[in-house]
Design an enzyme around this catalytic site. Structure first.
Site, PDB file in Angstrom:
ATOM      1  N   SER A   1      -7.871   6.053  -0.872  1.00  0.00           N
ATOM      2  CA  SER A   1      -7.313   5.160  -2.072  1.00  0.00           C
ATOM      3  C   SER A   1      -9.021   4.947  -2.252  1.00  0.00           C
ATOM      4  O   SER A   1      -9.525   4.807  -3.444  1.00  0.00           O
ATOM      5  CB  SER A   1      -6.090   4.563  -1.863  1.00  0.00           C
ATOM      6  OG  SER A   1      -5.918   3.491  -2.443  1.00  0.00           O
TER       7      SER A   1
ATOM      8  N   HIS B   1     -10.496  -9.855   2.883  1.00  0.00           N
ATOM      9  CA  HIS B   1     -10.883  -8.794   4.008  1.00  0.00           C
ATOM     10  C   HIS B   1     -11.368  -8.894   5.162  1.00  0.00           C
ATOM     11  O   HIS B   1     -12.469  -8.055   5.661  1.00  0.00           O
ATOM     12  CB  HIS B   1     -11.686  -7.926   3.122  1.00  0.00           C
ATOM     13  CG  HIS B   1     -10.818  -6.882   1.678  1.00  0.00           C
ATOM     14  ND1 HIS B   1      -9.726  -6.498   1.652  1.00  0.00           N
ATOM     15  CD2 HIS B   1     -10.895  -7.391   0.502  1.00  0.00           C
ATOM     16  CE1 HIS B   1      -9.316  -6.290   0.734  1.00  0.00           C
ATOM     17  NE2 HIS B   1     -10.255  -6.227  -0.364  1.00  0.00           N
TER      18      HIS B   1
ATOM     19  N   LYS C   1      -7.986  -1.204   0.141  1.00  0.00           N
ATOM     20  CA  LYS C   1      -6.826  -0.477   0.269  1.00  0.00           C
ATOM     21  C   LYS C   1      -5.745  -0.130   0.767  1.00  0.00           C
ATOM     22  O   LYS C   1      -5.120   0.877   1.064  1.00  0.00           O
ATOM     23  CB  LYS C   1      -7.542   0.698   0.026  1.00  0.00           C
ATOM     24  CG  LYS C   1      -8.811   0.585  -0.580  1.00  0.00           C
ATOM     25  CD  LYS C   1      -8.899   0.070  -1.658  1.00  0.00           C
ATOM     26  CE  LYS C   1      -8.256   0.540  -3.024  1.00  0.00           C
ATOM     27  NZ  LYS C   1      -7.877  -0.463  -4.324  1.00  0.00           N
TER      28      LYS C   1
ATOM     29  N   TYR D   1       1.772  -1.063   5.409  1.00  0.00           N
ATOM     30  CA  TYR D   1       2.240  -0.590   3.610  1.00  0.00           C
ATOM     31  C   TYR D   1       3.594   0.285   3.630  1.00  0.00           C
ATOM     32  O   TYR D   1       4.327   0.008   2.821  1.00  0.00           O
ATOM     33  CB  TYR D   1       1.372  -0.174   3.070  1.00  0.00           C
ATOM     34  CG  TYR D   1       1.095   0.841   1.821  1.00  0.00           C
ATOM     35  CD1 TYR D   1       0.602  -0.077   0.594  1.00  0.00           C
ATOM     36  CD2 TYR D   1       1.447   2.214   1.715  1.00  0.00           C
ATOM     37  CE1 TYR D   1       0.668   0.157  -0.650  1.00  0.00           C
ATOM     38  CE2 TYR D   1       1.487   2.202   0.701  1.00  0.00           C
ATOM     39  CZ  TYR D   1       1.139   1.962  -0.328  1.00  0.00           C
ATOM     40  OH  TYR D   1       1.057   2.100  -1.971  1.00  0.00           O
TER      41      TYR D   1
HETATM   42  P1  A3P Z   1      -3.379   3.810  -4.032  1.00  0.00           P
HETATM   43  O1  A3P Z   1      -4.795   4.566  -4.373  1.00  0.00           O
HETATM   44  O2  A3P Z   1      -3.012   4.767  -3.283  1.00  0.00           O
HETATM   45  O3  A3P Z   1      -2.520   4.411  -5.303  1.00  0.00           O
HETATM   46  P2  A3P Z   1      -5.400  -3.131  -2.134  1.00  0.00           P
HETATM   47  O4  A3P Z   1      -4.780  -3.599  -3.347  1.00  0.00           O
HETATM   48  O5  A3P Z   1      -5.544  -3.444  -0.901  1.00  0.00           O
HETATM   49  O6  A3P Z   1      -7.042  -2.562  -3.141  1.00  0.00           O
HETATM   50  O7  A3P Z   1      -4.684  -1.622  -2.459  1.00  0.00           O
HETATM   51  C1  A3P Z   1      -4.463  -1.614  -3.663  1.00  0.00           C
HETATM   52  C2  A3P Z   1      -3.494   0.588  -3.147  1.00  0.00           C
HETATM   53  O8  A3P Z   1      -2.224  -0.664  -2.939  1.00  0.00           O
HETATM   54  C3  A3P Z   1      -3.482   1.453  -3.925  1.00  0.00           C
HETATM   55  O9  A3P Z   1      -3.089   2.633  -3.134  1.00  0.00           O
HETATM   56  C4  A3P Z   1      -2.197   0.892  -5.414  1.00  0.00           C
HETATM   57  O10 A3P Z   1      -1.728   1.782  -5.475  1.00  0.00           O
HETATM   58  C5  A3P Z   1      -0.867   0.162  -4.200  1.00  0.00           C
HETATM   59  N1  A3P Z   1      -0.811  -0.835  -4.299  1.00  0.00           N
HETATM   60  C6  A3P Z   1      -0.582  -1.839  -4.664  1.00  0.00           C
HETATM   61  N2  A3P Z   1       1.002  -2.599  -5.195  1.00  0.00           N
HETATM   62  C7  A3P Z   1       1.695  -1.680  -4.392  1.00  0.00           C
HETATM   63  C8  A3P Z   1       2.989  -1.343  -5.274  1.00  0.00           C
HETATM   64  N3  A3P Z   1       4.047  -2.808  -5.518  1.00  0.00           N
HETATM   65  N4  A3P Z   1       3.507   0.041  -4.600  1.00  0.00           N
HETATM   66  C9  A3P Z   1       3.215   0.403  -3.795  1.00  0.00           C
HETATM   67  N5  A3P Z   1       2.402   0.995  -3.773  1.00  0.00           N
HETATM   68  C10 A3P Z   1       0.810  -0.151  -4.070  1.00  0.00           C
END
Ligand code: A3P
Length: 289
Positions: free
Chosen positions: A132, A102, A47, A187
């Site tokens: 998240s 991961h 996340k 991020y």
């Molecule tokens: P949220 O749940 O806070 O929206 P991972 O890919 O490591 O599982 O992380 C998922 C998180 O990254 C989610 O956060 C998702 O919405 C966010 N995410 C993925 N792509 C994104 C993008 N292009 N811009 C902003 N956030 C992004």
């Protein structure tokens, strides 16, 4: 978390979800997987921007062309080495291989440490990671469904969630900064300056992209574009694994959402534990704003 339930098992003390991992897949990743010098690894605690980095790397190595990112699911074009499915997807990769993980440092392939492979380690404000992950666990049917945020927060702070402690994961990888070929990316930087981040990532990778290609990478890796891309938004995952009625994998895509979830007392509890556990990493928190 019932760590030895049918949902999770412990490997070297770290809880892994049974659905995508088993002891053999983790043994294979650590002991047998052969890292190549031109491999590129995107490593994250869950996340923290995994899917985002998968999209960015795909687009960068496609010189901004969206054909691949629009036609092949993210888990196939930038697969996880530790998952059972690695046996299926990794052999199909062409050089340079783009690979996701991961894994905490101690479980990462041993062959990596004598290679010249590059790593991008993406980190995110741990309070936002926690929120998240809380929502993600409700969405995914093979993970324990946390009903109560306060209980989930305690589990997160104790490292009793999938992939274990955020604090240990981040510290283990930050500790490699002088030993391996690694770029630390947050991020929050991606959110604040996606173009600048793409340029920095390209410089690290030695990839020369012209302005139009960089523009295309940026346009195709925005939250909105990725949310509309079925090869990236996890809508292809069958509904007996992910309850698409409950919400989206690409949920909000913002920083600071923890403020909508944490009470003041929870935030103070988190800060106190953060200070204790991250005392060797002074100043890191300024990167998460
Ligand atoms: P949220 O749940 O806070 O929206 P991972 O890919 O490591 O599982 O992380 C998922 C998180 O990254 C989610 O956060 C998702 O919405 C966010 N995410 C993925 N792509 C994104 C993008 N292009 N811009 C902003 N956030 C992004």
């Amino acid at each position: 978390m019932a760590k030895t339930s049918d949902q999770y098992f412990l490997y070297d003390g770290i809880p892994f979800p049974c659905i995508a991992h088993n002891e053999e897949s983790l043994d294979f990743a650590r002991n047998m997987f052969q890292v190549c010098d031109d491999d590129v690894y995107s490593i994250t605690y869950p996340k923290s921007g995994t899917t985002w980095m998968q999209e960015l790397l795909t687009l960068i190595y496609s010189n901004g062309d969206q054909t691949l990112s629009r036609s092949v699911p993210n888990w196939e074009r930038v697969p996880w080495i530790e998952q059972v499915s690695a046996q299926m997807y990794v052999p199909k990769l062409t050089s340079p291989r783009l690979i996701t993980s991961h894994l905490p440092l101690q479980l990462f392939p041993k062959s990596f440490f004598t290679s010249k492979a590059k790593v991008i380690y993406t980190m995110r404000n741990p309070k936002d990671v926690c929120v998240s992950l809380y929502h993600y666990c409700q969405l995914v049917l093979f993970l324990e469904n946390p009903q109560d945020f306060d209980v989930f927060l305690s589990s997160f702070l104790e490292g009793d969630v999938l992939l274990g402690s955020w604090f240990d994961h981040v510290q283990s990888w930050l500790g490699t900064k002088d030993q391996v070929n690694i770029l630390f990316q947050t991020y929050e930087e991606l959110l604040q300056d996606l173009r600048g981040s793409v340029v920095r990532i390209c410089n690290f990778l030695g990839k020369e992209l012209d302005e139009a290609a960089i523009d295309s990478v940026v346009e195709n890796a925005t939250f909105k574009t990725m949310k509309d891309n079925k090869m990236t938004n996890y809508s292809l995952v069958p509904s007996d694994f992910m309850d698409h009625e409950k919400g989206s994998f690409l949920r909000k895509g913002i920083s600071g959402d923890w403020k909508n979830q944490f009470t003041e007392a929870q935030s103070e509890r988190f800060d106190q534990i953060y200070q204790e556990k991250m005392k060797e990493m002074k100043g890191l928190e300024s990167m998460f704003t």
